[in-house]
Design a protein around this motif. Structure first.
Motif, PDB file in Angstrom:
ATOM      1  N   ARG A   1       0.874  -1.173   0.000  1.00  0.00           N
ATOM      2  CA  ARG A   1       0.000   0.000   0.000  1.00  0.00           C
ATOM      3  C   ARG A   1       0.902   1.210   0.000  1.00  0.00           C
ATOM      4  O   ARG A   1       1.626   1.460   0.981  1.00  0.00           O
ATOM      5  CB  ARG A   1      -0.868  -0.012   1.262  1.00  0.00           C
ATOM      6  CG  ARG A   1      -1.757   1.195   1.363  1.00  0.00           C
ATOM      7  CD  ARG A   1      -2.573   1.145   2.626  1.00  0.00           C
ATOM      8  NE  ARG A   1      -3.482   2.272   2.683  1.00  0.00           N
ATOM      9  CZ  ARG A   1      -4.469   2.392   3.561  1.00  0.00           C
ATOM     10  NH1 ARG A   1      -4.660   1.459   4.458  1.00  0.00           N
ATOM     11  NH2 ARG A   1      -5.250   3.427   3.547  1.00  0.00           N
TER      12      ARG A   1
ATOM     13  N   GLY B   1      11.119  -6.893   8.350  1.00  0.00           N
ATOM     14  CA  GLY B   1       9.763  -6.600   8.802  1.00  0.00           C
ATOM     15  C   GLY B   1       8.860  -6.050   7.714  1.00  0.00           C
ATOM     16  O   GLY B   1       7.765  -5.586   8.001  1.00  0.00           O
ATOM     17  N   TYR B   2       9.320  -6.048   6.462  1.00  0.00           N
ATOM     18  CA  TYR B   2       8.491  -5.468   5.406  1.00  0.00           C
ATOM     19  C   TYR B   2       8.554  -6.352   4.171  1.00  0.00           C
ATOM     20  O   TYR B   2       9.532  -6.342   3.437  1.00  0.00           O
ATOM     21  CB  TYR B   2       8.973  -4.055   5.070  1.00  0.00           C
ATOM     22  CG  TYR B   2       8.138  -3.376   4.003  1.00  0.00           C
ATOM     23  CD1 TYR B   2       6.846  -2.939   4.289  1.00  0.00           C
ATOM     24  CD2 TYR B   2       8.626  -3.197   2.712  1.00  0.00           C
ATOM     25  CE1 TYR B   2       6.071  -2.338   3.317  1.00  0.00           C
ATOM     26  CE2 TYR B   2       7.862  -2.590   1.724  1.00  0.00           C
ATOM     27  CZ  TYR B   2       6.589  -2.160   2.037  1.00  0.00           C
ATOM     28  OH  TYR B   2       5.815  -1.563   1.070  1.00  0.00           O
TER      29      TYR B   2
ATOM     30  N   ASP C   1      -3.985  -4.164   2.037  1.00  0.00           N
ATOM     31  CA  ASP C   1      -3.576  -3.907   3.418  1.00  0.00           C
ATOM     32  C   ASP C   1      -4.458  -4.722   4.371  1.00  0.00           C
ATOM     33  O   ASP C   1      -5.641  -4.415   4.518  1.00  0.00           O
ATOM     34  CB  ASP C   1      -3.725  -2.402   3.703  1.00  0.00           C
ATOM     35  CG  ASP C   1      -3.313  -2.034   5.118  1.00  0.00           C
ATOM     36  OD1 ASP C   1      -2.944  -2.948   5.888  1.00  0.00           O
ATOM     37  OD2 ASP C   1      -3.357  -0.842   5.448  1.00  0.00           O
ATOM     38  N   PRO C   2      -3.892  -5.746   5.020  1.00  0.00           N
ATOM     39  CA  PRO C   2      -4.717  -6.579   5.905  1.00  0.00           C
ATOM     40  C   PRO C   2      -5.365  -5.760   7.019  1.00  0.00           C
ATOM     41  O   PRO C   2      -6.427  -6.138   7.523  1.00  0.00           O
ATOM     42  CB  PRO C   2      -3.721  -7.588   6.500  1.00  0.00           C
ATOM     43  CG  PRO C   2      -2.442  -7.408   5.789  1.00  0.00           C
ATOM     44  CD  PRO C   2      -2.483  -6.159   4.977  1.00  0.00           C
ATOM     45  N   ALA C   3      -4.755  -4.652   7.391  1.00  0.00           N
ATOM     46  CA  ALA C   3      -5.302  -3.845   8.491  1.00  0.00           C
ATOM     47  C   ALA C   3      -6.585  -3.121   8.085  1.00  0.00           C
ATOM     48  O   ALA C   3      -7.306  -2.623   8.938  1.00  0.00           O
ATOM     49  CB  ALA C   3      -4.262  -2.846   8.977  1.00  0.00           C
ATOM     50  N   GLU C   4      -6.872  -3.046   6.788  1.00  0.00           N
ATOM     51  CA  GLU C   4      -8.132  -2.427   6.362  1.00  0.00           C
ATOM     52  C   GLU C   4      -9.317  -3.376   6.553  1.00  0.00           C
ATOM     53  O   GLU C   4     -10.452  -2.929   6.671  1.00  0.00           O
ATOM     54  CB  GLU C   4      -8.058  -1.985   4.891  1.00  0.00           C
ATOM     55  CG  GLU C   4      -7.287  -0.699   4.680  1.00  0.00           C
ATOM     56  CD  GLU C   4      -7.820   0.461   5.516  1.00  0.00           C
ATOM     57  OE1 GLU C   4      -9.028   0.517   5.786  1.00  0.00           O
ATOM     58  OE2 GLU C   4      -7.008   1.294   5.925  1.00  0.00           O
ATOM     59  N   ILE C   5      -9.026  -4.673   6.558  1.00  0.00           N
ATOM     60  CA  ILE C   5     -10.110  -5.660   6.695  1.00  0.00           C
ATOM     61  C   ILE C   5     -10.655  -5.573   8.124  1.00  0.00           C
ATOM     62  O   ILE C   5      -9.893  -5.574   9.088  1.00  0.00           O
ATOM     63  CB  ILE C   5      -9.593  -7.089   6.427  1.00  0.00           C
ATOM     64  CG1 ILE C   5      -8.765  -7.155   5.141  1.00  0.00           C
ATOM     65  CG2 ILE C   5     -10.751  -8.086   6.441  1.00  0.00           C
ATOM     66  CD1 ILE C   5      -9.508  -7.000   3.856  1.00  0.00           C
ATOM     67  N   ASN C   6     -11.976  -5.495   8.231  1.00  0.00           N
ATOM     68  CA  ASN C   6     -12.648  -5.447   9.541  1.00  0.00           C
ATOM     69  C   ASN C   6     -12.315  -4.194  10.352  1.00  0.00           C
ATOM     70  O   ASN C   6     -12.563  -4.161  11.551  1.00  0.00           O
ATOM     71  CB  ASN C   6     -12.326  -6.678  10.405  1.00  0.00           C
ATOM     72  CG  ASN C   6     -12.915  -7.948   9.822  1.00  0.00           C
ATOM     73  OD1 ASN C   6     -13.723  -7.881   8.910  1.00  0.00           O
ATOM     74  ND2 ASN C   6     -12.522  -9.089  10.353  1.00  0.00           N
ATOM     75  N   LYS C   7     -11.705  -3.189   9.750  1.00  0.00           N
ATOM     76  CA  LYS C   7     -11.399  -1.970  10.508  1.00  0.00           C
ATOM     77  C   LYS C   7     -12.686  -1.197  10.789  1.00  0.00           C
ATOM     78  O   LYS C   7     -12.943  -0.809  11.926  1.00  0.00           O
ATOM     79  CB  LYS C   7     -10.414  -1.084   9.734  1.00  0.00           C
ATOM     80  CG  LYS C   7      -9.938   0.124  10.536  1.00  0.00           C
ATOM     81  CD  LYS C   7      -8.998   1.011   9.734  1.00  0.00           C
ATOM     82  CE  LYS C   7      -9.765   1.884   8.762  1.00  0.00           C
ATOM     83  NZ  LYS C   7      -8.906   2.791   7.998  1.00  0.00           N
TER      84      LYS C   7
ATOM     85  N   LEU D   1     -17.246  -5.153   8.865  1.00  0.00           N
ATOM     86  CA  LEU D   1     -16.834  -6.554   8.947  1.00  0.00           C
ATOM     87  C   LEU D   1     -16.995  -7.226   7.584  1.00  0.00           C
ATOM     88  O   LEU D   1     -18.039  -7.108   6.951  1.00  0.00           O
ATOM     89  CB  LEU D   1     -17.662  -7.307   9.996  1.00  0.00           C
ATOM     90  CG  LEU D   1     -17.425  -6.899  11.440  1.00  0.00           C
ATOM     91  CD1 LEU D   1     -18.200  -7.808  12.385  1.00  0.00           C
ATOM     92  CD2 LEU D   1     -15.936  -6.935  11.789  1.00  0.00           C
TER      93      LEU D   1
ATOM     94  N   ARG E   1     -12.515 -12.067   3.055  1.00  0.00           N
ATOM     95  CA  ARG E   1     -11.436 -11.120   2.812  1.00  0.00           C
ATOM     96  C   ARG E   1     -10.550 -11.664   1.695  1.00  0.00           C
ATOM     97  O   ARG E   1     -10.235 -12.856   1.680  1.00  0.00           O
ATOM     98  CB  ARG E   1     -10.615 -10.913   4.086  1.00  0.00           C
ATOM     99  CG  ARG E   1      -9.951 -12.173   4.593  1.00  0.00           C
ATOM    100  CD  ARG E   1      -9.181 -11.945   5.876  1.00  0.00           C
ATOM    101  NE  ARG E   1     -10.086 -11.707   7.002  1.00  0.00           N
ATOM    102  CZ  ARG E   1      -9.676 -11.296   8.193  1.00  0.00           C
ATOM    103  NH1 ARG E   1      -8.407 -11.068   8.413  1.00  0.00           N
ATOM    104  NH2 ARG E   1     -10.543 -11.115   9.158  1.00  0.00           N
TER     105      ARG E   1
END
Lengths: 165, 565
Positions: free
Chosen positions: B151, B180-181, B302-308, B311, B315
């Motif tokens: 992203r 880490g990336y 971006d996995p952090a957008e899922i369920n932010k 719901l 996914r």
């Protein structure tokens, strides 16, 4: 529910700022955070205890994972693990009360690391509840002057490490 | 090769195929500017650092390349903050190189010292403070890689002044090693199968497209998905251009100022296929009412957008350049079946669109802002690069400009940054010199960075600046009219500035439209003028953006207002 996360990060300046900044701006509910070096000199391990439901906990993990310096996060909540906190407790101690305090310390398998005419400093490691219990007895019977506690650290039992999980 | 840190930066920019940087010199970056001078590297000098960072952002949005901005320490760096936050909210790849005071002075409240790394931590994808010259090539390699992969987002590289002058044996790393990336390209292909199963079960399916499709340059495959499924499509502000506005299945923008059909379709659908969206509150309205009859499928990198915010039932995490072609591949075999099942629904949503299209009051004596946009849309055939500022005009452009192409609408969506438009337009024009770049801006927003008119003139960038001069901060005034009893607290701008004279003073041609009958000719003249032009368009003060979903209400609670016709 509480989740205990083992977060492996690059041992670089600013990493803790990145993590604590993210936690505060995303309004995550963090109970404790403890950081230290690991078996690899370029890796720091941070144990974070976070309070929240499954969805909130997933957001914490996903957002933390986005930080470039975060190498790996493993959730130790569901696995068998050893969890410890460390406390140093400075308690009022006269010559008359010393022996009672020593008895209490023995019962809790704590140790006395400093004594003078007015106080003693007791060191105890264990889970949070055990430390709470000792603090309560000491406060009620003798009076505590100050306490310092670390955040919780945790390690999974068995041969698999957090980085290999 | 031995060189100094400043030269190492120039070399690294060349290695990253950077063709232009935007910036403003200062004490801490003197050595870097000396290297720019000696290398004759293309640099656009804006009049303010904020102009430079928005220009780099506009360049990045228009071209898809990483925008680069340079500023000095302290105030130079802090002037970038709004622009960095703007880019962060809209996932725009930027590298901001800032000077820092020399290493021995860091942390001593030295002259022009600001902890820009600390300041920008919450608004960057990553940031660095470089205190050793030998770290520079690696850090720049990483910065560009992080900015454009996964992203996308802005990266700040803060470089201590003495590092620019220190010498280094320069080797640009060929690859990036970051434990880490590891940006994800391909996700789990089984999820695509699951998505297909859901598509086959849906009777009221709706495709919901966001900025991710523009950012990942995947409009073509997205259009194929639409054609193969035959499902109706709604778009976020940032997703406009992914599908041509006149595509038979396109219902327009959804959300606070979305179309009737788009908002009703969202409320009534039983399957919502979100692609590169982040379910912003301006899109969802009251979350508990949002698409509540629907199973939500969420495609995002971006996995952090899922369920932010919303719901997701399924996914699909990965690059859209992986997931969309994979989905299209599977959908091809069942295309006829999908279209048949969705047919009744599609006819229903299209009838909503026919029955309640966007409408505005057409007063023959007034220059209506919506009419200006329709006229520009017609004159440019929807083929221009359109830039906006923030406010009413931004929403009207989203509603009334007929976008045909991906990456043709540059606007501050997430942060809603007034003052973004003019510098972003000049940056876009630098990146796309052959394209027609048109800025729509209000009389409030233009004044927030009007100094950049001088930059536009200095470089003869042929940006067309159309100012909707309604003598008021329109969007705020609309809210005051609707929710604050018409108490127009500090939103009146009456008689403040003569924009034609302002333009001329800065070296830009100025035109004016006061009557509807002048509009056509003046716009044609402006578009035909080879250099930059400002057009001061006098629009009525009290015009509202309709429809509108009041904040805290569900999407089906929209007020159609003047659009009711």
């Amino acid at each position: 529910m509480k989740h205990t996360l083992a977060v492996l990060v690059e041992n670089r300046p600013g990493v803790l700022t990145h993590i604590s900044g993210l936690i505060s701006r995303r309004a995550f509910n963090i109970e404790s955070i403890a950081a230290g070096y690991t078996e690899e000199p370029d890796t720091t391990r941070i144990t974070i205890v976070v309070e929240g439901n499954e969805i909130e906990q997933e957001q914490v993990v996903n957002q933390l994972s986005k930080l470039v310096d975060v190498i790996k996060i493993s959730d130790l909540t569901a696995v068998e693990s050893i969890q410890r906190e460390l406390a140093l407790i400075k308690v009022k101690a006269t010559i008359e009360t010393r022996s009672d305090i020593i008895n209490i310390v023995d019962i809790f398998r704590a140790s006395i690391v400093d004594v003078n005419r007015e106080t003693m400093v007791i060191e105890l490691s264990g889970d949070g509840a055990k430390i709470d219990a000792l603090c309560q007895v000491l406060e009620e019977d003798h009076g505590i002057i100050e306490i310092v506690r670390t955040g919780k650290i945790a390690l999974a039992r068995g041969p698999i490490s957090a980085k290999a999980q | 090769m031995i060189m100094n840190g400043a030269e190492a930066i120039i070399e690294s920019l060349k290695n990253e195929k950077v063709d232009v940087v935007f910036g403003y010199p200062g004490g801490a970056v003197l050595t870097l500017y000396d290297a720019l001078y000696q290398a004759d590297f293309k640099h656009i000098l804006t009049k303010h650092e904020q102009g430079a960072v928005h220009a780099a952002d506009g360049y990045a949005r228009a071209t898809g390349k990483v925008g680069v901005v340079i500023a000095t320490s302290g105030p130079g760096a802090t002037n970038l903050v709004t622009g960095i936050a703007t880019a962060y909210m809209d996932s725009i790849p930027l590298v901001a190189i800032t000077g820092q005071v020399a290493v021995p002075l860091i942390g001593r409240d030295s002259f022009q010292e600001a902890d820009i790394r600390g300041i920008t931590t919450p608004i960057t994808k990553h940031n660095y403070l470089v205190k050793k010259v030998e770290d520079l090539p690696r850090v720049l390699k990483e910065a560009f890689y992080i900015a454009r992969t996964g992203r996308p987002g802005p990266v700040v590289v803060d470089v201590a002044k003495d590092v620019f002058a220190a010498s280094v044996d320069y080797h640009y790393p060929s690859e990036v090693v970051l434990r880490g990336y590891r940006p994800l390209f391909a996700g789990n292909s089984e999820t695509i199968d699951k998505v297909c199963e859901e598509l086959r079960l849906a009777h009221n399916p709706l495709i919901f497209v966001g900025g991710g499709v523009n950012l990942s340059n995947s409009a073509e495959v997205f259009r194929e998905l639409v054609d193969q499924t035959g499902f109706p499509v709604i778009s976020t502000l940032m997703g406009l251009g992914s599908l041509p506005f006149d595509h038979p299945l396109f219902l327009g923008m959804v959300g606070m100022h979305g179309t009737y059909a788009a908002n009703m379709a969202t409320t009534e659908c039983d399957l919502l296929l979100g692609i590169g969206v982040r379910f912003d509150d301006r899109v969802t309205g009251l979350l508990s009412e949002f698409a509540k009859k629907a199973k939500v499928i969420h495609f995002d990198i971006d996995p952090a957008e899922i369920n932010k915010n919303v719901l997701a039932h399924i996914r699909v995490v990965g690059d859209i350049n992986w997931s969309l072609p994979a989905l299209v591949q599977r959908v091809k075999g069942i295309s006829g079946e999908l279209k048949e099942r969705a047919q009744a629904w599609t006819e229903q949503v299209l009838s909503w669109q026919r029955d309640k299209p966007l409408q505005y009051e057409r007063d023959p004596n007034l220059v209506m802002p919506q009419a200006v946009i329709e006229k520009v849309s017609q004159l440019t055939q929807g083929d221009a690069v359109i830039v906006t500022d923030v406010g009413q005009h931004q929403m009207w452009v989203a509603q009334y400009y007929g976008f045909r192409n991906s990456r043709s609408f540059l606007t501050s969506g997430g942060l809603g940054t007034m003052g973004y438009g003019l510098p972003a337009a000049l940056g876009a024009q630098c990146g796309l010199p052959a394209r027609q770049v048109i800025l729509f801006v209000g009389d409030g927003g233009i004044m927030m960075n009007c100094q950049e008119l001088a930059t536009v003139a200095n470089y003869n960038l042929p940006v067309k600046v159309l100012i909707f001069n309604n003598q008021t901060l329109g969007m705020v005034a609309q809210w005051q009219r609707m929710f604050y009893g018409g108490r127009y607290s500090h939103t009146g701008l009456r008689g403040n500035t003569d924009f034609v004279k302002l333009a001329e003073a800065m070296g830009v041609a100025g035109l004016r439209v006061t009557k509807p009958e002048e509009l056509d000719n003046v716009l044609k003249e402006a578009l035909a003028t080879p250099g930059p032009v400002v057009v001061d368009i006098r629009t009525p003060e009290k015009v509202d953006v309709w429809p509108m979903v009041p904040s805290g209400a569900g999407l089906d609670q929209m007020i159609l207002g003047g659009a009711e016709g």
